[in-house]
Each structure stands twice: as C-alpha cells, then as structure tokens.
Design a protein around this motif. Structure first.
Motif, PDB file in Angstrom:
ATOM      1  N   PHE A   1       0.818  -1.221   0.000  1.00 22.42           N
ATOM      2  CA  PHE A   1       0.000   0.000   0.000  1.00 22.42           C
ATOM      3  C   PHE A   1       0.845   1.262   0.000  1.00 22.42           C
ATOM      4  CE2 PHE A   1      -2.223   3.358   2.420  1.00 22.42           C
ATOM      5  CZ  PHE A   1      -3.324   3.539   1.582  1.00 22.42           C
ATOM      6  N   ALA A   2       1.916   1.261   0.805  1.00 21.48           N
ATOM      7  CA  ALA A   2       2.696   2.492   1.000  1.00 21.48           C
ATOM      8  C   ALA A   2       3.767   2.682  -0.058  1.00 21.48           C
ATOM      9  CB  ALA A   2       3.333   2.486   2.386  1.00 21.48           C
ATOM     10  N   SER A   3       4.341   1.574  -0.572  1.00 21.52           N
ATOM     11  CA  SER A   3       5.428   1.651  -1.553  1.00 21.52           C
ATOM     12  C   SER A   3       6.515   2.610  -1.082  1.00 21.52           C
ATOM     13  CB  SER A   3       4.884   2.092  -2.917  1.00 21.52           C
ATOM     14  OG  SER A   3       3.970   1.146  -3.411  1.00 21.52           O
ATOM     15  N   SER A   4       7.019   2.371   0.131  1.00 21.02           N
ATOM     16  CA  SER A   4       7.961   3.309   0.752  1.00 21.02           C
ATOM     17  C   SER A   4       9.423   2.981   0.477  1.00 21.02           C
ATOM     18  CB  SER A   4       7.728   3.334   2.272  1.00 21.02           C
ATOM     19  OG  SER A   4       7.857   2.043   2.816  1.00 21.02           O
ATOM     20  N   GLY A   5       9.696   2.164  -0.533  1.00 23.51           N
ATOM     21  CA  GLY A   5      11.083   1.888  -0.871  1.00 23.51           C
ATOM     22  C   GLY A   5      11.479   0.485  -0.461  1.00 23.51           C
ATOM     23  N   ARG A   6      11.864   0.293   0.798  1.00 29.25           N
ATOM     24  CA  ARG A   6      12.297  -1.007   1.285  1.00 29.25           C
ATOM     25  C   ARG A   6      11.257  -1.585   2.224  1.00 29.25           C
ATOM     26  NH1 ARG A   6      18.260  -1.447   2.346  1.00 29.25           N
ATOM     27  NH2 ARG A   6      17.584  -1.716   4.475  1.00 29.25           N
ATOM     28  N   MET A   7      11.313  -2.896   2.386  1.00 30.71           N
ATOM     29  CA  MET A   7      10.290  -3.606   3.157  1.00 30.71           C
ATOM     30  C   MET A   7      10.098  -3.035   4.555  1.00 30.71           C
ATOM     31  SD  MET A   7       8.632  -6.197   1.759  1.00 30.71           S
ATOM     32  CE  MET A   7       8.270  -7.295   3.121  1.00 30.71           C
ATOM     33  N   LEU A   8      11.203  -2.711   5.232  1.00 29.47           N
ATOM     34  CA  LEU A   8      11.130  -2.306   6.632  1.00 29.47           C
ATOM     35  C   LEU A   8      11.311  -0.811   6.835  1.00 29.47           C
ATOM     36  CD1 LEU A   8      13.082  -5.257   8.309  1.00 29.47           C
ATOM     37  CD2 LEU A   8      10.640  -5.073   7.779  1.00 29.47           C
ATOM     38  N   ASP A   9      11.262  -0.037   5.746  1.00 26.17           N
ATOM     39  CA  ASP A   9      11.345   1.418   5.882  1.00 26.17           C
ATOM     40  C   ASP A   9      10.087   1.958   6.549  1.00 26.17           C
ATOM     41  OD1 ASP A   9      13.807   1.550   4.765  1.00 26.17           O
ATOM     42  OD2 ASP A   9      13.174   2.375   2.841  1.00 26.17           O
ATOM     43  N   PRO A  10      10.149   3.146   7.159  1.00 23.20           N
ATOM     44  CA  PRO A  10       8.943   3.736   7.746  1.00 23.20           C
ATOM     45  C   PRO A  10       7.853   3.935   6.701  1.00 23.20           C
ATOM     46  CG  PRO A  10      10.900   4.905   8.482  1.00 23.20           C
ATOM     47  CD  PRO A  10      11.349   3.975   7.405  1.00 23.20           C
ATOM     48  N   ALA A  11       6.621   3.623   7.077  1.00 22.97           N
ATOM     49  CA  ALA A  11       5.482   3.873   6.198  1.00 22.97           C
ATOM     50  C   ALA A  11       5.139   5.360   6.272  1.00 22.97           C
ATOM     51  CB  ALA A  11       4.287   3.032   6.626  1.00 22.97           C
ATOM     52  N   VAL A  12       5.122   6.018   5.135  1.00 20.65           N
ATOM     53  CA  VAL A  12       4.887   7.460   5.097  1.00 20.65           C
ATOM     54  C   VAL A  12       3.465   7.732   4.635  1.00 20.65           C
ATOM     55  CG1 VAL A  12       7.312   7.972   4.694  1.00 20.65           C
ATOM     56  CG2 VAL A  12       5.810   7.577   2.749  1.00 20.65           C
TER      57      VAL A  12
ATOM     58  N   ALA B   1      -1.494  -2.607  19.497  1.00 21.95           N
ATOM     59  CA  ALA B   1      -1.571  -1.327  18.800  1.00 21.95           C
ATOM     60  C   ALA B   1      -0.251  -0.558  18.896  1.00 21.95           C
ATOM     61  CB  ALA B   1      -2.718  -0.486  19.363  1.00 21.95           C
ATOM     62  N   LEU B   2       0.444  -0.699  20.027  1.00 23.65           N
ATOM     63  CA  LEU B   2       1.742  -0.037  20.151  1.00 23.65           C
ATOM     64  C   LEU B   2       2.741  -0.599  19.147  1.00 23.65           C
ATOM     65  CD1 LEU B   2       2.142   0.222  24.036  1.00 23.65           C
ATOM     66  CD2 LEU B   2       1.705   2.088  22.428  1.00 23.65           C
ATOM     67  N   MET B   3       2.618  -1.873  18.825  1.00 21.02           N
ATOM     68  CA  MET B   3       3.504  -2.460  17.832  1.00 21.02           C
ATOM     69  C   MET B   3       3.282  -1.845  16.455  1.00 21.02           C
ATOM     70  SD  MET B   3       5.400  -4.674  19.491  1.00 21.02           S
ATOM     71  CE  MET B   3       6.017  -6.024  18.485  1.00 21.02           C
ATOM     72  N   LEU B   4       2.081  -1.299  16.216  1.00 25.95           N
ATOM     73  CA  LEU B   4       1.820  -0.638  14.935  1.00 25.95           C
ATOM     74  C   LEU B   4       2.699   0.594  14.747  1.00 25.95           C
ATOM     75  CD1 LEU B   4      -2.089  -0.762  14.706  1.00 25.95           C
ATOM     76  CD2 LEU B   4      -0.431  -2.335  13.699  1.00 25.95           C
ATOM     77  N   VAL B   5       3.121   1.191  15.859  1.00 24.19           N
ATOM     78  CA  VAL B   5       3.999   2.360  15.770  1.00 24.19           C
ATOM     79  C   VAL B   5       5.274   2.024  15.011  1.00 24.19           C
ATOM     80  CG1 VAL B   5       5.308   4.067  17.113  1.00 24.19           C
ATOM     81  CG2 VAL B   5       3.042   3.342  17.881  1.00 24.19           C
ATOM     82  N   MET B   6       5.700   0.751  15.099  1.00 22.71           N
ATOM     83  CA  MET B   6       6.925   0.351  14.407  1.00 22.71           C
ATOM     84  C   MET B   6       6.804   0.494  12.897  1.00 22.71           C
ATOM     85  SD  MET B   6       8.849  -0.206  16.914  1.00 22.71           S
ATOM     86  CE  MET B   6      10.254  -0.601  15.883  1.00 22.71           C
ATOM     87  N   PHE B   7       5.575   0.429  12.368  1.00 26.16           N
ATOM     88  CA  PHE B   7       5.407   0.635  10.936  1.00 26.16           C
ATOM     89  C   PHE B   7       5.646   2.097  10.569  1.00 26.16           C
ATOM     90  CE2 PHE B   7       2.931  -3.261  11.542  1.00 26.16           C
ATOM     91  CZ  PHE B   7       3.429  -4.036  10.499  1.00 26.16           C
ATOM     92  N   ALA B   8       5.316   3.014  11.475  1.00 26.73           N
ATOM     93  CA  ALA B   8       5.482   4.436  11.188  1.00 26.73           C
ATOM     94  C   ALA B   8       6.926   4.895  11.362  1.00 26.73           C
ATOM     95  CB  ALA B   8       4.563   5.265  12.091  1.00 26.73           C
ATOM     96  N   VAL B   9       7.698   4.223  12.206  1.00 26.76           N
ATOM     97  CA  VAL B   9       9.080   4.649  12.468  1.00 26.76           C
ATOM     98  C   VAL B   9      10.103   3.741  11.808  1.00 26.76           C
ATOM     99  CG1 VAL B   9       8.425   5.730  14.648  1.00 26.76           C
ATOM    100  CG2 VAL B   9       9.209   3.350  14.639  1.00 26.76           C
ATOM    101  N   GLY B  10       9.641   2.613  11.251  1.00 24.22           N
ATOM    102  CA  GLY B  10      10.558   1.638  10.660  1.00 24.22           C
ATOM    103  C   GLY B  10      10.702   0.446  11.581  1.00 24.22           C
ATOM    104  N   ALA B  11      10.437  -0.742  11.049  1.00 24.21           N
ATOM    105  CA  ALA B  11      10.397  -1.940  11.890  1.00 24.21           C
ATOM    106  C   ALA B  11      11.725  -2.240  12.559  1.00 24.21           C
ATOM    107  CB  ALA B  11       9.941  -3.142  11.062  1.00 24.21           C
ATOM    108  N   MET B  12      12.843  -1.763  11.977  1.00 27.64           N
ATOM    109  CA  MET B  12      14.154  -2.038  12.551  1.00 27.64           C
ATOM    110  C   MET B  12      14.700  -0.858  13.352  1.00 27.64           C
ATOM    111  SD  MET B  12      15.839  -4.857  12.546  1.00 27.64           S
ATOM    112  CE  MET B  12      14.334  -5.445  13.298  1.00 27.64           C
ATOM    113  N   ASN B  13      13.813   0.016  13.815  1.00 36.89           N
ATOM    114  CA  ASN B  13      14.239   1.152  14.626  1.00 36.89           C
ATOM    115  C   ASN B  13      14.385   0.697  16.083  1.00 36.89           C
ATOM    116  OD1 ASN B  13      14.342   3.601  16.155  1.00 36.89           O
ATOM    117  ND2 ASN B  13      13.454   4.681  14.418  1.00 36.89           N
ATOM    118  N   VAL B  14      15.603   0.337  16.473  1.00 37.12           N
ATOM    119  CA  VAL B  14      15.820  -0.233  17.806  1.00 37.12           C
ATOM    120  C   VAL B  14      15.599   0.797  18.907  1.00 37.12           C
ATOM    121  CG1 VAL B  14      17.366  -2.089  17.081  1.00 37.12           C
ATOM    122  CG2 VAL B  14      18.307   0.169  17.575  1.00 37.12           C
TER     123      VAL B  14
END
Length: 293
Positions: free
Chosen positions: A166-177, A239-252
């Motif tokens: 849906f987002a086509s944000s570049g890479r699989m784990l990039d932040p969804a914009v 729902a808090l885990m959804l935040v990882m989609f907005a910041v990038g799944a690999m944002n430690v």
C-alpha cells in the motif's frame, strides 16, 4: 531425599553453581528469560546496524548505528538479515524470516513486562513445592505466553507485506509514510483510550489472582494459562507495535522506548500513562497527515 538435602560439596565451583541453578526453578527461569531477552536485543541490534549500513540515505539514528562495531556473524545470520532487509518481497524464506524477526521483537520488548507474572508463578510454585504438592515447571507457562506472540508475529508479518504494497515506501522495513504511517499512529493512539485496552491492562496488572484462581498441576492447563495471559498482553500492546510501521520496523531506539513504556504502563495504576501516550500518538498522526497533504 529432597532437592534441598542434596550435598554438592564434592563438586568444583562451576559444578556447585550449576547444581544450585538446577535446584532453583525460579533462578533458572529468570536466567533463561534474561538470556533470551539479551540475545533478542543483540540480534535485533546487529540487524539494525546492517540495515543502517545498507541504506543509501541515512535515517535518524543511522549515524550512531554505523559508528558501532560490527560483530562477526555466522553465514546463516547474514542470510537471515538479508531476507528481512530485502528491498522488496521475495519468494521462498522471506515470510518465515520476517515472522522470526517480529517474534524476536516480541521477546525483546514484551517478555520483560511479563516478568512479574512469571515471578509470581514461581513464588506460588515454591510454596506448593514446600507443601509437597506437584508443580508444573514455570517454563511451561513461559512457553504458552510466547506461543501467543509467535502467532501474533505471523499476523504482523502479513501486515508488513500489506503495508509495503500500500505504502510503496522503498524497502520492506522502511517507515510507512503518508496515509499508511498516519493510519498506524491513529489506530495506536485511539486504542490507548479504549475500554478493551484497559480491560486487558487490568488482567496484566493482577497476575496473582489469575494464577491463584487457575492453578493446576497439569502441564496442558498451565500452558493454556500462559496462552491466555499472552492474549491479555497482546490485547494491551498490539496497537503499540503498529507504531513500528510508522518509524521503521528495525528502529531499535523506538523498540526500546516501547519496551520501557509497556513495562511502566503495566506496573502503574490508573490511565494516565495510556492517555498521555494516546494523545502523543494522535497529535503525531495529525501532523503526519498535514505534512503529507
């Protein structure tokens, strides 16, 4: 002869230490949890460093990650990281790799908040053992809890593919914009104010009454109890885990923040923490929508 009466004085220091851990289920379980959480963070950190090195344009925090020393990793971990960090969906083993990645995130961020539940079970088990009653090992409860999050990891993996499409944000784990990122934050923020969130949170905050009411000497029932407690925890935190989609799944850095917030939220009473977090997420979602308009 009971476990407390065994004499291990003939063993060397390492042998006595090992025997002491084996005799104490509580110590063995807490050590297992601590090692599991540390290993999950180590693997996620190494993956985040690899992701920062491979990104063409630096994301927030990449400079710090790139300055950290790289660890020599076996080939199978390199392949695992490559599958998770691929720029687009791949056939084959990518889906299982992403399931494992999300599961590692659950172990790193959610298992520490389950420590009071596990510690309480160990205390009740110790009391039952002193009375000579049969006791199911605490790791059975932990296994049930983690089984719930393993199932949730499958769902988060499916959502990862859907967000990418849906987002086509570049890479699989990039932040969804744009709309995708704002939607993730909006759902996470609204859920913080819901009655279901609070009901699940209350279950997580009172482990003693639940464990005492559902005590059993049957491994199957204790495993199911772990599953149920995992469901309540998932109800608190999905729902808090959804935040990882907005910041990038690999944002430690955000993983650590969510882990800390989850621990605080479960250890404090009232709704202040949930509402503050919900307000921040809703304002963030609105700002992202404005910027994307």
């Amino acid at each position: 002869m009971s476990g407390e009466q065994h004499d291990f004085s003939h063993l060397d220091r390492a042998g006595r230490a090992t025997a002491g851990v084996a005799r104490s289920p509580r110590l063995a379980v807490m050590l297992t949890i601590g090692i599991s959480v540390a290993l999950a963070w180590l693997l996620l950190g190494a993956m985040a460093i690899r992701g920062a090195e491979s990104r063409p344009a630096g994301a927030p925090g990449d400079t710090l990650l790139e300055s950290l020393p790289g660890l020599p990793l076996p080939d199978f971990l390199d392949r695992f990281f490559a599958l998770c960090l691929a720029p687009a969906p791949l056939a084959g083993l990518q889906a299982p790799a992403l399931v494992l990645m999300w599961f590692l995130m659950a172990v790193a961020t959610m298992l520490p908040s389950a420590a009071p539940l596990i510690r309480t079970y160990c205390e009740i088990a110790d009391t039952a053992r002193i009375k000579g009653e049969p006791v199911v090992h605490p790791l059975v409860l932990v296994g049930g809890y983690l089984a719930t999050w393993l199932g949730a990891s499958v769902g988060f993996t499916a959502l990862t593919f859907a967000v990418y499409a849906f987002a086509s944000s570049g890479r699989m784990l990039d932040p969804a914009v744009g709309l995708a990122g704002a939607a993730a934050l909006l759902v996470a923020g609204l859920y913080q104010f819901s009655g279901l969130k609070q009901a699940c949170l209350e279950k997580c905050r009172n482990p003693f009454s639940i464990l005492f009411a559902n005590w059993s000497a049957k491994p199957g029932r204790i495993f199911r109890l772990g599953l149920e407690q995992g469901v309540w925890c998932l109800g608190c935190c999905w729902a808090l885990m959804l935040v990882m989609f907005a910041v990038g799944a690999m944002n430690v850095f955000w993983m650590a923040l969510i882990s800390l917030f989850t621990l605080i939220e479960k250890q404090t009473s009232g709704r202040v923490a949930s509402r503050v977090a919900g307000t921040i997420l809703l304002v963030w979602a609105a700002a992202l929508l404005l910027v994307s308009a």
